[in-house]
Design a protein around this motif. Sequence first.
Motif, PDB file in Angstrom:
ATOM      1  N   MET A   1       0.737  -0.975   0.000  1.00 46.64           N
ATOM      2  CA  MET A   1       0.524   0.055  -0.386  1.00 46.64           C
ATOM      3  C   MET A   1       1.022   1.456   0.239  1.00 46.64           C
ATOM      4  SD  MET A   1      -3.351  -0.653   0.098  1.00 46.64           S
ATOM      5  CE  MET A   1      -2.834  -2.183  -1.400  1.00 46.64           C
ATOM      6  N   PRO A   2       2.062   1.513   0.023  1.00 48.01           N
ATOM      7  CA  PRO A   2       2.862   2.616   0.639  1.00 48.01           C
ATOM      8  C   PRO A   2       3.643   3.115  -0.637  1.00 48.01           C
ATOM      9  CG  PRO A   2       2.603   1.712   2.805  1.00 48.01           C
ATOM     10  CD  PRO A   2       2.351   0.347   2.002  1.00 48.01           C
ATOM     11  N   VAL A   3       3.671   1.658  -1.644  1.00 46.47           N
ATOM     12  CA  VAL A   3       4.328   1.854  -2.193  1.00 46.47           C
ATOM     13  C   VAL A   3       3.123   1.948  -3.588  1.00 46.47           C
ATOM     14  CG1 VAL A   3       5.376   0.441  -4.221  1.00 46.47           C
ATOM     15  CG2 VAL A   3       6.364   0.240  -2.269  1.00 46.47           C
ATOM     16  N   ALA A   4       2.186   1.623  -3.658  1.00 43.66           N
ATOM     17  CA  ALA A   4       0.537   2.036  -4.423  1.00 43.66           C
ATOM     18  C   ALA A   4       0.753   4.076  -4.208  1.00 43.66           C
ATOM     19  CB  ALA A   4      -0.004   0.542  -4.232  1.00 43.66           C
ATOM     20  N   TRP A   5       0.394   3.998  -2.806  1.00 47.31           N
ATOM     21  CA  TRP A   5       0.389   5.082  -2.745  1.00 47.31           C
ATOM     22  C   TRP A   5       2.234   6.250  -3.201  1.00 47.31           C
ATOM     23  CZ3 TRP A   5       2.729   8.910   0.831  1.00 47.31           C
ATOM     24  CH2 TRP A   5       1.505  10.556   0.012  1.00 47.31           C
ATOM     25  N   ALA A   6       2.762   5.942  -2.716  1.00 47.29           N
ATOM     26  CA  ALA A   6       4.015   7.135  -3.210  1.00 47.29           C
ATOM     27  C   ALA A   6       3.224   6.793  -4.570  1.00 47.29           C
ATOM     28  CB  ALA A   6       4.987   6.263  -2.451  1.00 47.29           C
ATOM     29  N   ALA A   7       3.419   5.915  -5.698  1.00 45.11           N
ATOM     30  CA  ALA A   7       3.294   6.010  -6.944  1.00 45.11           C
ATOM     31  C   ALA A   7       2.171   6.656  -7.817  1.00 45.11           C
ATOM     32  CB  ALA A   7       3.474   4.798  -7.247  1.00 45.11           C
ATOM     33  N   GLY A   8       1.754   6.818  -6.254  1.00 44.71           N
ATOM     34  CA  GLY A   8       0.170   7.849  -7.337  1.00 44.71           C
ATOM     35  C   GLY A   8      -0.554   6.557  -7.541  1.00 44.71           C
ATOM     36  N   VAL A   9      -1.169   5.409  -7.845  1.00 47.55           N
ATOM     37  CA  VAL A   9      -1.474   4.134  -8.259  1.00 47.55           C
ATOM     38  C   VAL A   9      -2.118   3.771  -7.648  1.00 47.55           C
ATOM     39  CG1 VAL A   9       0.042   4.719 -10.190  1.00 47.55           C
ATOM     40  CG2 VAL A   9      -0.350   2.756  -7.716  1.00 47.55           C
ATOM     41  N   LEU A  10      -2.219   4.060  -6.022  1.00 46.58           N
ATOM     42  CA  LEU A  10      -3.615   3.741  -5.210  1.00 46.58           C
ATOM     43  C   LEU A  10      -4.597   4.076  -5.127  1.00 46.58           C
ATOM     44  CD1 LEU A  10      -3.881   2.194  -2.484  1.00 46.58           C
ATOM     45  CD2 LEU A  10      -2.866   3.607  -1.216  1.00 46.58           C
ATOM     46  N   HIS A  11      -5.855   4.347  -6.261  1.00 46.48           N
ATOM     47  CA  HIS A  11      -7.366   3.959  -6.000  1.00 46.48           C
ATOM     48  C   HIS A  11      -8.120   3.684  -5.200  1.00 46.48           C
ATOM     49  CE1 HIS A  11      -6.235   6.276  -9.929  1.00 46.48           C
ATOM     50  NE2 HIS A  11      -5.094   4.915 -10.462  1.00 46.48           N
ATOM     51  N   PRO A  12      -9.684   3.807  -4.576  1.00 43.23           N
ATOM     52  CA  PRO A  12      -9.984   3.047  -4.300  1.00 43.23           C
ATOM     53  C   PRO A  12     -10.401   2.082  -4.412  1.00 43.23           C
ATOM     54  CG  PRO A  12     -10.493   5.420  -4.819  1.00 43.23           C
ATOM     55  CD  PRO A  12     -10.133   5.438  -5.999  1.00 43.23           C
ATOM     56  N   VAL A  13     -10.983   1.420  -5.595  1.00 36.61           N
ATOM     57  CA  VAL A  13     -11.091  -0.242  -5.679  1.00 36.61           C
ATOM     58  C   VAL A  13      -9.659  -1.421  -5.278  1.00 36.61           C
ATOM     59  CG1 VAL A  13     -11.726  -1.301  -7.906  1.00 36.61           C
ATOM     60  CG2 VAL A  13     -12.365   0.520  -8.069  1.00 36.61           C
ATOM     61  N   LEU A  14      -8.516  -0.500  -5.887  1.00 35.42           N
ATOM     62  CA  LEU A  14      -7.665  -0.938  -5.420  1.00 35.42           C
ATOM     63  C   LEU A  14      -7.008  -1.328  -4.291  1.00 35.42           C
ATOM     64  CD1 LEU A  14      -4.616  -2.570  -5.994  1.00 35.42           C
ATOM     65  CD2 LEU A  14      -3.717   0.112  -6.026  1.00 35.42           C
ATOM     66  N   TYR A  15      -7.342  -0.451  -3.575  1.00 41.49           N
ATOM     67  CA  TYR A  15      -7.679  -0.585  -1.381  1.00 41.49           C
ATOM     68  C   TYR A  15      -8.577  -1.848  -1.246  1.00 41.49           C
ATOM     69  CZ  TYR A  15      -6.828   1.053   2.903  1.00 41.49           C
ATOM     70  OH  TYR A  15      -7.418   1.057   4.424  1.00 41.49           O
ATOM     71  N   VAL A  16     -10.311  -1.167  -2.244  1.00 41.58           N
ATOM     72  CA  VAL A  16     -11.025  -1.753  -1.199  1.00 41.58           C
ATOM     73  C   VAL A  16     -10.488  -3.757  -1.572  1.00 41.58           C
ATOM     74  CG1 VAL A  16     -13.556  -3.030  -1.381  1.00 41.58           C
ATOM     75  CG2 VAL A  16     -12.520  -0.964  -0.714  1.00 41.58           C
ATOM     76  N   ALA A  17      -9.963  -4.276  -2.670  1.00 37.92           N
ATOM     77  CA  ALA A  17      -9.912  -5.254  -2.593  1.00 37.92           C
ATOM     78  C   ALA A  17      -8.732  -5.682  -2.334  1.00 37.92           C
ATOM     79  CB  ALA A  17      -9.593  -5.052  -4.998  1.00 37.92           C
ATOM     80  N   SER A  18      -7.663  -5.166  -2.252  1.00 37.90           N
ATOM     81  CA  SER A  18      -6.464  -5.824  -1.390  1.00 37.90           C
ATOM     82  C   SER A  18      -7.091  -6.335   0.377  1.00 37.90           C
ATOM     83  CB  SER A  18      -4.961  -4.152  -1.043  1.00 37.90           C
ATOM     84  OG  SER A  18      -5.324  -3.326  -0.335  1.00 37.90           O
ATOM     85  N   LEU A  19      -7.964  -5.586   0.836  1.00 41.80           N
ATOM     86  CA  LEU A  19      -8.474  -5.236   1.763  1.00 41.80           C
ATOM     87  C   LEU A  19      -9.288  -6.681   1.636  1.00 41.80           C
ATOM     88  CD1 LEU A  19      -9.097  -1.779   3.485  1.00 41.80           C
ATOM     89  CD2 LEU A  19      -7.226  -3.007   4.156  1.00 41.80           C
ATOM     90  N   ALA A  20     -10.122  -6.697   1.284  1.00 40.18           N
ATOM     91  CA  ALA A  20     -10.381  -8.311   0.696  1.00 40.18           C
ATOM     92  C   ALA A  20      -9.708  -9.258   0.384  1.00 40.18           C
ATOM     93  CB  ALA A  20     -11.847  -8.064  -0.691  1.00 40.18           C
ATOM     94  N   GLY A  21      -8.733  -9.120  -0.044  1.00 38.94           N
ATOM     95  CA  GLY A  21      -7.493 -10.137  -0.671  1.00 38.94           C
ATOM     96  C   GLY A  21      -7.265 -10.341   0.547  1.00 38.94           C
ATOM     97  N   SER A  22      -7.257  -9.729   1.609  1.00 42.56           N
ATOM     98  CA  SER A  22      -6.009 -10.094   2.844  1.00 42.56           C
ATOM     99  C   SER A  22      -6.652 -10.423   4.133  1.00 42.56           C
ATOM    100  CB  SER A  22      -5.252  -8.392   3.510  1.00 42.56           C
ATOM    101  OG  SER A  22      -5.899  -7.743   3.950  1.00 42.56           O
ATOM    102  N   SER A  23      -8.190  -9.958   3.773  1.00 39.83           N
ATOM    103  CA  SER A  23      -8.961 -10.989   4.567  1.00 39.83           C
ATOM    104  C   SER A  23      -9.775 -12.619   4.524  1.00 39.83           C
ATOM    105  CB  SER A  23     -10.778 -10.449   5.107  1.00 39.83           C
ATOM    106  OG  SER A  23     -11.342 -10.231   4.021  1.00 39.83           O
TER     107      SER A  23
END
Length: 61
Positions: free
Chosen positions: A1-23
């Motif tokens: 997440m920090p790398v995606a945010w720093a690269a400017g590619v952290l969109h809400p869809v990516l964030y929600v998908a990663s939360l779902a995947g980690s659960s």
Amino acid sequence: MPVAWAAGVLHPVLYVASLAGSSVPHTWGSAGRYALLSQLVPPRQRLAAKALVRASGSPDG
């Protein structure tokens, strides 16, 4: 997440998908724990065994 945010590619869809995947592993882990417990413990003792697992500091508690 920090790398995606720093690269400017952290969109809400990516964030929600990663939360779902980690659960998913957590959910499967706790479901597997109770499924195994049901196989190992006689029916009359399952409620007590599940309560003990829950109170013992298991990660899903």
